[in-house]
Structure formats: C-alpha cells, structure tokens
Design an enzyme around this catalytic site. Sequence first.
Site, PDB file in Angstrom:
ATOM      1  N   ASP A  13     -62.152 -69.438-105.770  1.00 29.76           N
ATOM      2  CA  ASP A  13     -62.660 -69.152-104.457  1.00 29.76           C
ATOM      3  C   ASP A  13     -63.501 -70.611-103.777  1.00 29.76           C
ATOM      4  O   ASP A  13     -63.923 -71.456-104.572  1.00 29.76           O
ATOM      5  CB  ASP A  13     -63.771 -68.167-104.437  1.00 29.76           C
ATOM      6  N   ASN A  15     -62.263 -73.018-101.603  1.00 28.82           N
ATOM      7  CA  ASN A  15     -61.388 -74.361-101.133  1.00 28.82           C
ATOM      8  C   ASN A  15     -61.844 -74.653 -99.888  1.00 28.82           C
ATOM      9  O   ASN A  15     -62.158 -76.038 -99.574  1.00 28.82           O
ATOM     10  CB  ASN A  15     -59.942 -74.027-101.216  1.00 28.82           C
ATOM     11  N   ARG A  17     -64.707 -74.323 -97.973  1.00 34.30           N
ATOM     12  CA  ARG A  17     -65.906 -74.824 -97.927  1.00 34.30           C
ATOM     13  C   ARG A  17     -66.123 -76.036 -98.912  1.00 34.30           C
ATOM     14  O   ARG A  17     -66.925 -76.854 -97.984  1.00 34.30           O
ATOM     15  CB  ARG A  17     -66.999 -73.673 -98.764  1.00 34.30           C
ATOM     16  N   ARG A  26     -59.582 -78.756 -93.666  1.00 33.32           N
ATOM     17  CA  ARG A  26     -59.328 -77.364 -94.461  1.00 33.32           C
ATOM     18  C   ARG A  26     -58.345 -77.339 -95.588  1.00 33.32           C
ATOM     19  O   ARG A  26     -58.433 -77.030 -96.751  1.00 33.32           O
ATOM     20  CB  ARG A  26     -59.204 -76.247 -93.424  1.00 33.32           C
ATOM     21  N   HIS A  30     -57.189 -76.869-100.120  1.00 34.02           N
ATOM     22  CA  HIS A  30     -56.536 -76.014-100.701  1.00 34.02           C
ATOM     23  C   HIS A  30     -55.597 -76.924-101.755  1.00 34.02           C
ATOM     24  O   HIS A  30     -55.203 -76.618-102.667  1.00 34.02           O
ATOM     25  CB  HIS A  30     -55.516 -74.996 -99.733  1.00 34.02           C
ATOM     26  N   THR A  60     -53.527 -59.763-100.629  1.00 32.30           N
ATOM     27  CA  THR A  60     -52.603 -58.756 -99.453  1.00 32.30           C
ATOM     28  C   THR A  60     -53.591 -59.319 -98.131  1.00 32.30           C
ATOM     29  O   THR A  60     -53.035 -59.086 -97.169  1.00 32.30           O
ATOM     30  CB  THR A  60     -52.958 -57.320 -99.579  1.00 32.30           C
ATOM     31  N   TRP A  63     -53.097 -62.610 -95.818  1.00 32.89           N
ATOM     32  CA  TRP A  63     -52.168 -62.507 -94.533  1.00 32.89           C
ATOM     33  C   TRP A  63     -52.792 -62.632 -93.182  1.00 32.89           C
ATOM     34  O   TRP A  63     -52.201 -62.745 -92.233  1.00 32.89           O
ATOM     35  CB  TRP A  63     -51.170 -61.227 -94.591  1.00 32.89           C
ATOM     36  N   LEU A 123     -48.392 -69.744-123.508  1.00 30.92           N
ATOM     37  CA  LEU A 123     -49.239 -69.263-122.443  1.00 30.92           C
ATOM     38  C   LEU A 123     -48.417 -68.235-121.505  1.00 30.92           C
ATOM     39  O   LEU A 123     -47.559 -68.959-120.730  1.00 30.92           O
ATOM     40  CB  LEU A 123     -50.274 -70.021-121.937  1.00 30.92           C
ATOM     41  N   ARG A 174     -64.996 -66.361-111.155  1.00 32.09           N
ATOM     42  CA  ARG A 174     -64.968 -66.465-109.762  1.00 32.09           C
ATOM     43  C   ARG A 174     -65.943 -67.761-109.241  1.00 32.09           C
ATOM     44  O   ARG A 174     -66.770 -67.408-109.342  1.00 32.09           O
ATOM     45  CB  ARG A 174     -65.421 -65.218-108.929  1.00 32.09           C
ATOM     46  N   SER A 182     -63.162 -58.625-104.866  1.00 30.99           N
ATOM     47  CA  SER A 182     -62.100 -58.537-103.632  1.00 30.99           C
ATOM     48  C   SER A 182     -60.604 -58.105-104.039  1.00 30.99           C
ATOM     49  O   SER A 182     -59.720 -58.762-103.602  1.00 30.99           O
ATOM     50  CB  SER A 182     -61.855 -60.152-103.389  1.00 30.99           C
ATOM     51  N   GLU A 193     -65.812 -59.283-118.862  1.00 32.62           N
ATOM     52  CA  GLU A 193     -67.301 -60.153-118.809  1.00 32.62           C
ATOM     53  C   GLU A 193     -66.756 -60.929-117.408  1.00 32.62           C
ATOM     54  O   GLU A 193     -65.532 -61.421-117.257  1.00 32.62           O
ATOM     55  CB  GLU A 193     -67.245 -60.902-120.069  1.00 32.62           C
TER      56      GLU A 193
HETATM   57  C1  FPP Z   1     -59.909 -69.345-101.738  1.00 34.87           C
HETATM   58  O1  FPP Z   1     -60.514 -70.149-101.008  1.00 34.87           O
HETATM   59  C2  FPP Z   1     -58.498 -69.812-101.948  1.00 34.87           C
HETATM   60  C3  FPP Z   1     -57.411 -69.451-101.360  1.00 34.87           C
HETATM   61  C4  FPP Z   1     -57.316 -68.150-100.472  1.00 34.87           C
HETATM   62  C5  FPP Z   1     -56.039 -69.889-101.642  1.00 34.87           C
HETATM   63  C6  FPP Z   1     -55.843 -70.329-102.996  1.00 34.87           C
HETATM   64  C7  FPP Z   1     -54.802 -71.077-103.156  1.00 34.87           C
HETATM   65  C8  FPP Z   1     -54.300 -72.258-104.007  1.00 34.87           C
HETATM   66  C9  FPP Z   1     -55.279 -72.836-105.040  1.00 34.87           C
HETATM   67  C10 FPP Z   1     -52.846 -72.865-103.786  1.00 34.87           C
HETATM   68  C11 FPP Z   1     -52.067 -71.839-104.741  1.00 34.87           C
HETATM   69  C12 FPP Z   1     -51.007 -72.562-105.529  1.00 34.87           C
HETATM   70  C13 FPP Z   1     -50.055 -71.936-106.488  1.00 34.87           C
HETATM   71  C14 FPP Z   1     -49.366 -72.839-107.292  1.00 34.87           C
HETATM   72  C15 FPP Z   1     -50.415 -70.568-106.935  1.00 34.87           C
HETATM   73  P1  FPP Z   1     -61.248 -70.040 -99.613  1.00 34.87           P
HETATM   74  O2  FPP Z   1     -59.746 -70.390 -98.528  1.00 34.87           O
HETATM   75  O3  FPP Z   1     -61.286 -68.605 -99.319  1.00 34.87           O
HETATM   76  O4  FPP Z   1     -62.267 -70.843 -99.199  1.00 34.87           O
HETATM   77  P2  FPP Z   1     -63.617 -70.383 -98.878  1.00 34.87           P
HETATM   78  O5  FPP Z   1     -64.230 -69.250 -99.639  1.00 34.87           O
HETATM   79  O6  FPP Z   1     -64.465 -71.651 -98.936  1.00 34.87           O
HETATM   80  O7  FPP Z   1     -63.447 -69.926 -97.166  1.00 34.87           O
END
Ligand code: FPP
Length: 226
Positions: A13, A15, A17, A26, A30, A60, A63, A123, A174, A182, A193
């Site tokens: 979580d 990305n 911010r 933004r 990611h 889910t 989307w 793994l 998280r 979530s 844990e």
């Molecule tokens: C949460 O941060 C992140 C996501 C919803 C997307 C995570 C996706 C990736 C890291 C890329 C996935 C790649 C692969 C290979 C599976 P947020 O966007 O909710 O950020 P915020 O909480 O700051 O709004």
Amino acid sequence: MQNLPTHIAFIMDGNRRWAKRRGLPRDYGHKKGAEVLADTIKNLANIKEIKFASFFAFSTENWKRDESEISAIFSLVDEVFSKFEKQNLNIRFKMVGDLSKFSPELQQKLIKIEENSKNNDGLTVLVALSYGGREDVVFAVNKLMKAKKSAVTSEDIAKNLQTACAPDIDFLIRTSGEMRLSNFMLYKLAYSELYFPKYAWPSFNKKRLLKALKIYKKRNRRFGGN
Ligand code: FPP
C-alpha cells in the site's frame, strides 16, 4: 535464521501517496512499487525457511479506479513477469483471483508463467490479481456444493480455496500505516501476525524486510492456546 514465517504476505500500500509526496506522477509510484515487488521476491527466494510469499497486486475493488491507472498497473504486471520469464529463477508462480477480466493476451501470459514455473521447487509466489478474500471463500463453497453431499468442514473450505496451494499466512506486512485487511486472504489470515509499518511500499527494501522478520521472530504465537 530460525522461527521465520513459512508463509509471508504483503499488502503493498501507499504507491500513489509516495509519488505525490515527491511531486511525481501517480503511475511512477506504481512503477517503483513494481520494482520493489520484483526485488522483494528475489530477496525472499534467498531465505530458505520462507516457502510461500503472497502479494496483493490488484483487488476486486481496484476495478473502481481510472481506466488509465488500471492499464498502467497491468502494463507493469506484464513488464515484471516478462523480466522474470527471462531470468529462469527457481520460483513457482501462482496467480489467484478472477483472471477472466484481463485482456486475453495478459491472461495467456499469466497462465504461461504459471505453467512454465510449476515444477520449480524454490519459493512459491502467489500473485493476487482481481482477488478478493470473500470471493475466494465463495469460490470454495461453490466448488464444495457441487462435490459434497455431507456437512462441510473448515478443512474442506481450506482445500478448495483459490489459494489452496499455500498454507495459512504466518506474517502479514501492510505498508503505509493503514491498519486493515481490505478483503485480502481472509481465510488464511485467521492467526497471522500483523505488521503495519508507516513507510509506503516503494520505500520497502531488504533492510526493512530483515527488520520486519526480526519483529516477527519476537512475537509469541499462541493460536488461542496458552
Ligand atoms: C496500492 O497503493 C497499490 C496498488 C493498488 C497496486 C499495486 C501494484 C503494483 C505494485 C504493481 C503490480 C505488479 C505485479 C508484477 C504484480 P495505492 O495505489 O492504493 O496507493 P495509495 O494508498 O497511496 O493511494
């Protein structure tokens, strides 16, 4: 290292911010998040005691986001797996969630990655894509309704989840300070844990992974007993 989790899980979580705080676009958050994900998988693959790692890549509920953000995330999924495909690491990938919503090309790619890595014995990485923990339980119940005439046990449900290939989660991290599940792997999180560091996912790194594992080792797990 001893007493490490067999199954570690991540809600990646923060990305957006992270990017916003740095005045970056933004999707750059990611992008950095996807790089950190790839590095984390490689770091975990070097810790023999950890056998399973789960990542919440797309829920889910995700989307509901803008089409442009969704497509940026999917491009990153594609990019990360293209790199993994070439690296031939001993990692078994398992996609969990409703893949039918993705483009046929991405679906094929994800299925191929799963297929090509299925005999690897290092793994196991579960990638949750269009995944919901409640939907996973519903999936198991519907499977059981077709197959069973007698009462369903909790073990029956565990064996029929989309995530059945992995045991219960021992340790959930998280990032970004939010303290909630979530709708992640609810059934597998019953006795996990939990750890909620304040930093955002793009700031996660090997040092922070090792610190988190140290914290886990100090936890006294009682599973409802003494
Ligand atoms: C949460 O941060 C992140 C996501 C919803 C997307 C995570 C996706 C990736 C890291 C890329 C996935 C790649 C692969 C290979 C599976 P947020 O966007 O909710 O950020 P915020 O909480 O700051 O709004």
